[in-house]
Design a protein around this motif. Structure first.
Motif, PDB file in Angstrom:
ATOM      1  N   ALA A  77      -2.447  13.505   4.935  1.00  0.00           N
ATOM      2  CA  ALA A  77      -2.705  13.927   6.313  1.00  0.00           C
ATOM      3  C   ALA A  77      -2.065  12.976   7.317  1.00  0.00           C
ATOM      4  CB  ALA A  77      -4.215  14.013   6.543  1.00  0.00           C
ATOM      5  N   ARG A  78      -2.223  11.659   7.090  1.00  0.00           N
ATOM      6  CA  ARG A  78      -1.670  10.670   8.032  1.00  0.00           C
ATOM      7  C   ARG A  78      -0.150  10.741   8.086  1.00  0.00           C
ATOM      8  NH1 ARG A  78      -5.309   5.834   5.596  1.00  0.00           N
ATOM      9  NH2 ARG A  78      -7.214   6.175   6.787  1.00  0.00           N
ATOM     10  N   THR A  79       0.485  10.853   6.903  1.00  0.00           N
ATOM     11  CA  THR A  79       1.950  10.830   6.855  1.00  0.00           C
ATOM     12  C   THR A  79       2.537  12.091   7.476  1.00  0.00           C
ATOM     13  OG1 THR A  79       1.784   9.538   4.835  1.00  0.00           O
ATOM     14  CG2 THR A  79       3.940  10.442   5.351  1.00  0.00           C
ATOM     15  N   ILE A  80       1.922  13.235   7.204  1.00  0.00           N
ATOM     16  CA  ILE A  80       2.414  14.502   7.776  1.00  0.00           C
ATOM     17  C   ILE A  80       2.324  14.444   9.301  1.00  0.00           C
ATOM     18  CG2 ILE A  80       1.877  16.972   8.004  1.00  0.00           C
ATOM     19  CD1 ILE A  80       1.015  16.821   4.961  1.00  0.00           C
ATOM     20  N   GLN A  81       1.197  13.907   9.788  1.00  0.00           N
ATOM     21  CA  GLN A  81       1.002  13.810  11.243  1.00  0.00           C
ATOM     22  C   GLN A  81       1.983  12.806  11.869  1.00  0.00           C
ATOM     23  OE1 GLN A  81      -2.921  12.522  12.341  1.00  0.00           O
ATOM     24  NE2 GLN A  81      -2.601  12.951  14.507  1.00  0.00           N
ATOM     25  N   ARG A  82       2.182  11.670  11.206  1.00  0.00           N
ATOM     26  CA  ARG A  82       3.009  10.597  11.775  1.00  0.00           C
ATOM     27  C   ARG A  82       4.494  10.927  11.717  1.00  0.00           C
ATOM     28  NH1 ARG A  82       2.896   5.565   8.114  1.00  0.00           N
ATOM     29  NH2 ARG A  82       4.491   6.789   7.062  1.00  0.00           N
ATOM     30  N   ASP A  83       4.955  11.407  10.552  1.00  0.00           N
ATOM     31  CA  ASP A  83       6.400  11.581  10.333  1.00  0.00           C
ATOM     32  C   ASP A  83       6.876  13.023  10.496  1.00  0.00           C
ATOM     33  OD1 ASP A  83       6.273   8.924   9.769  1.00  0.00           O
ATOM     34  OD2 ASP A  83       6.453   9.129   7.602  1.00  0.00           O
ATOM     35  N   HIS A  84       5.938  13.938  10.771  1.00  0.00           N
ATOM     36  CA  HIS A  84       6.289  15.364  10.902  1.00  0.00           C
ATOM     37  C   HIS A  84       7.090  15.845   9.689  1.00  0.00           C
ATOM     38  CE1 HIS A  84       4.804  14.781  14.922  1.00  0.00           C
ATOM     39  NE2 HIS A  84       5.727  13.860  15.154  1.00  0.00           N
ATOM     40  N   VAL A  85       6.559  15.560   8.507  1.00  0.00           N
ATOM     41  CA  VAL A  85       7.219  15.981   7.272  1.00  0.00           C
ATOM     42  C   VAL A  85       6.319  16.976   6.543  1.00  0.00           C
ATOM     43  CG1 VAL A  85       8.622  13.902   6.897  1.00  0.00           C
ATOM     44  CG2 VAL A  85       6.258  13.941   6.101  1.00  0.00           C
ATOM     45  N   THR A  86       6.882  17.615   5.518  1.00  0.00           N
ATOM     46  CA  THR A  86       6.090  18.596   4.770  1.00  0.00           C
ATOM     47  C   THR A  86       5.285  17.888   3.690  1.00  0.00           C
ATOM     48  OG1 THR A  86       7.791  18.917   3.093  1.00  0.00           O
ATOM     49  CG2 THR A  86       7.927  20.306   5.067  1.00  0.00           C
ATOM     50  N   GLU A  87       4.297  18.596   3.177  1.00  0.00           N
ATOM     51  CA  GLU A  87       3.476  18.051   2.099  1.00  0.00           C
ATOM     52  C   GLU A  87       4.340  17.741   0.872  1.00  0.00           C
ATOM     53  OE1 GLU A  87      -0.535  19.435  -0.226  1.00  0.00           O
ATOM     54  OE2 GLU A  87      -0.367  19.939   1.911  1.00  0.00           O
ATOM     55  N   GLU A  88       5.345  18.597   0.616  1.00  0.00           N
ATOM     56  CA  GLU A  88       6.236  18.387  -0.543  1.00  0.00           C
ATOM     57  C   GLU A  88       6.984  17.058  -0.405  1.00  0.00           C
ATOM     58  OE1 GLU A  88       4.874  22.141  -0.285  1.00  0.00           O
ATOM     59  OE2 GLU A  88       6.308  21.414   1.207  1.00  0.00           O
ATOM     60  N   GLY A 115       0.862  -1.175   0.000  1.00  0.00           N
ATOM     61  CA  GLY A 115       0.000   0.000   0.000  1.00  0.00           C
ATOM     62  C   GLY A 115       0.896   1.221   0.000  1.00  0.00           C
ATOM     63  N   GLY A 116       0.395   2.322  -0.477  1.00  0.00           N
ATOM     64  CA  GLY A 116       1.188   3.552  -0.513  1.00  0.00           C
ATOM     65  C   GLY A 116       1.457   4.074   0.883  1.00  0.00           C
ATOM     66  N   ILE A 117       2.321   5.059   0.967  1.00  0.00           N
ATOM     67  CA  ILE A 117       2.642   5.682   2.254  1.00  0.00           C
ATOM     68  C   ILE A 117       1.354   6.249   2.872  1.00  0.00           C
ATOM     69  CG2 ILE A 117       3.239   7.896   1.134  1.00  0.00           C
ATOM     70  CD1 ILE A 117       5.387   8.199   3.355  1.00  0.00           C
ATOM     71  N   GLY A 118       1.190   6.008   4.186  1.00  0.00           N
ATOM     72  CA  GLY A 118       0.017   6.557   4.875  1.00  0.00           C
ATOM     73  C   GLY A 118      -1.282   5.838   4.581  1.00  0.00           C
ATOM     74  N   SER A 119      -1.204   4.674   3.919  1.00  0.00           N
ATOM     75  CA  SER A 119      -2.442   3.959   3.577  1.00  0.00           C
ATOM     76  C   SER A 119      -2.960   3.141   4.763  1.00  0.00           C
ATOM     77  CB  SER A 119      -2.212   3.025   2.381  1.00  0.00           C
ATOM     78  OG  SER A 119      -1.227   2.057   2.703  1.00  0.00           O
ATOM     79  N   VAL A 144       6.077  14.400   1.225  1.00  0.00           N
ATOM     80  CA  VAL A 144       5.164  13.269   1.020  1.00  0.00           C
ATOM     81  C   VAL A 144       4.894  13.094  -0.480  1.00  0.00           C
ATOM     82  CG1 VAL A 144       2.931  12.236   1.596  1.00  0.00           C
ATOM     83  CG2 VAL A 144       4.069  13.692   3.264  1.00  0.00           C
ATOM     84  N   HIS A 145       4.701  14.203  -1.184  1.00  0.00           N
ATOM     85  CA  HIS A 145       4.481  14.121  -2.636  1.00  0.00           C
ATOM     86  C   HIS A 145       5.680  13.473  -3.328  1.00  0.00           C
ATOM     87  CE1 HIS A 145       0.585  15.813  -3.389  1.00  0.00           C
ATOM     88  NE2 HIS A 145       0.835  16.852  -2.615  1.00  0.00           N
ATOM     89  N   ALA A 146       6.894  13.798  -2.867  1.00  0.00           N
ATOM     90  CA  ALA A 146       8.112  13.217  -3.462  1.00  0.00           C
ATOM     91  C   ALA A 146       8.116  11.697  -3.276  1.00  0.00           C
ATOM     92  CB  ALA A 146       9.357  13.833  -2.833  1.00  0.00           C
ATOM     93  N   ILE A 147       7.698  11.228  -2.086  1.00  0.00           N
ATOM     94  CA  ILE A 147       7.655   9.787  -1.823  1.00  0.00           C
ATOM     95  C   ILE A 147       6.579   9.130  -2.695  1.00  0.00           C
ATOM     96  CG2 ILE A 147       7.193   8.004  -0.072  1.00  0.00           C
ATOM     97  CD1 ILE A 147       8.295  10.106   2.001  1.00  0.00           C
ATOM     98  N   LEU A 148       5.430   9.804  -2.802  1.00  0.00           N
ATOM     99  CA  LEU A 148       4.347   9.259  -3.625  1.00  0.00           C
ATOM    100  C   LEU A 148       4.792   9.096  -5.082  1.00  0.00           C
ATOM    101  CD1 LEU A 148       1.280  11.248  -2.199  1.00  0.00           C
ATOM    102  CD2 LEU A 148       1.590   8.781  -2.087  1.00  0.00           C
ATOM    103  N   GLN A 149       5.672  10.008  -5.529  1.00  0.00           N
ATOM    104  CA  GLN A 149       6.179   9.933  -6.917  1.00  0.00           C
ATOM    105  C   GLN A 149       7.014   8.669  -7.135  1.00  0.00           C
ATOM    106  OE1 GLN A 149       5.234  11.810  -9.495  1.00  0.00           O
ATOM    107  NE2 GLN A 149       3.910  12.673  -7.918  1.00  0.00           N
TER     108      GLN A 149
END
Length: 203
Positions: free
Chosen positions: A141-152, A11-15, A154-159
């Motif tokens: 939302a889940r990944t930002i909350q869990r890993d304290h990372v920026t939206e950018e 599953g993708g990150i934060g799924s 998370v988008h990079a990981i999704l790519q």
């Protein structure tokens, strides 16, 4: 006793695949995490670590001889050729490690959980694939909350991760994780009971 069949879980990150994996463990299913296998193969004293240090230089090692993951990430993130070299070294070793650990399973089926199950070709080790899916806004939302990372970030990981369509194309089963944890656990239990009826992962 017949050999356990293998379920690939991804599953993708934060799924929510970690929560799903944990519930399968709680139900007594033998589970191997590809991320753990990836860490085991680069431990000090293992041949992979020597090869990496030889290729990238001593600056990818920490003072205690462990792999400096951040330094290595920095070297390969912008350089597709170096990333391919590293994957070419590690993927076969990780595959061997995974198979050795799956071979110890005593449950009717065993699970290989891997965020890159499709991209790495590890889905070929499995007789069946379960994808944990979630709408992208929830993943963010889940990944930002869990890993304290920026939206950018998370988008990079999704790519880098397989596109949702690509993952779903390989799926035999899908959990859309957009509700609460008790619903998620009930879904896992429903699938678990179904999986216990399967031979070799197929009805």
């Amino acid at each position: 006793m017949s050999k356990p069949w293998i379920l690939g879980l991804t599953g993708g990150i934060g799924s929510g695949k970690t929560a799903v994996a944990q519930h399968f463990i709680d139900l007594g299913v033998h589970l191997v995490d590809a991320d753990h296998a990836a860490r085991w193969v680069v431990e000090p004293g293992r041949p992979a670590l020597d090869r990496i240090a030889e290729h990238f230089g001593q600056e990818v090692l920490l003072p205690d001889g462990q792999l400096d993951r951040a330094a290595l990430r920095g070297r390969i993130f912008q350089n597709p050729e170096e990333r391919r070299w590293l994957e070419g070294l590690l993927h076969p070793l990780i595959g061997q490690e995974i198979l050795a650990h799956l071979g110890r399973a005593e449950s009717p089926y065993a699970i290989l959980v891997s965020p890159l199950l499709v991209e790495s070709g590890q889905h070929r080790l499995a007789q069946r694939v379960l994808v944990v899916d979630a709408p992208e806004h929830l993943q963010l939302a889940r990944t930002i909350q869990r890993d304290h990372v920026t939206e950018e970030q998370v988008h990079a990981i999704l790519q880098v991760q397989a596109k949702r369509e690509e993952r779903l194309r390989h799926a035999d089963d899908v959990i859309v994780n957009d509700r609460d944890l008790s619903w998620l656990k009930a879904e896992v239990e429903r699938l678990h009971h179904f999986y216990l009826t399967l031979r070799g992962g197929q009805p």
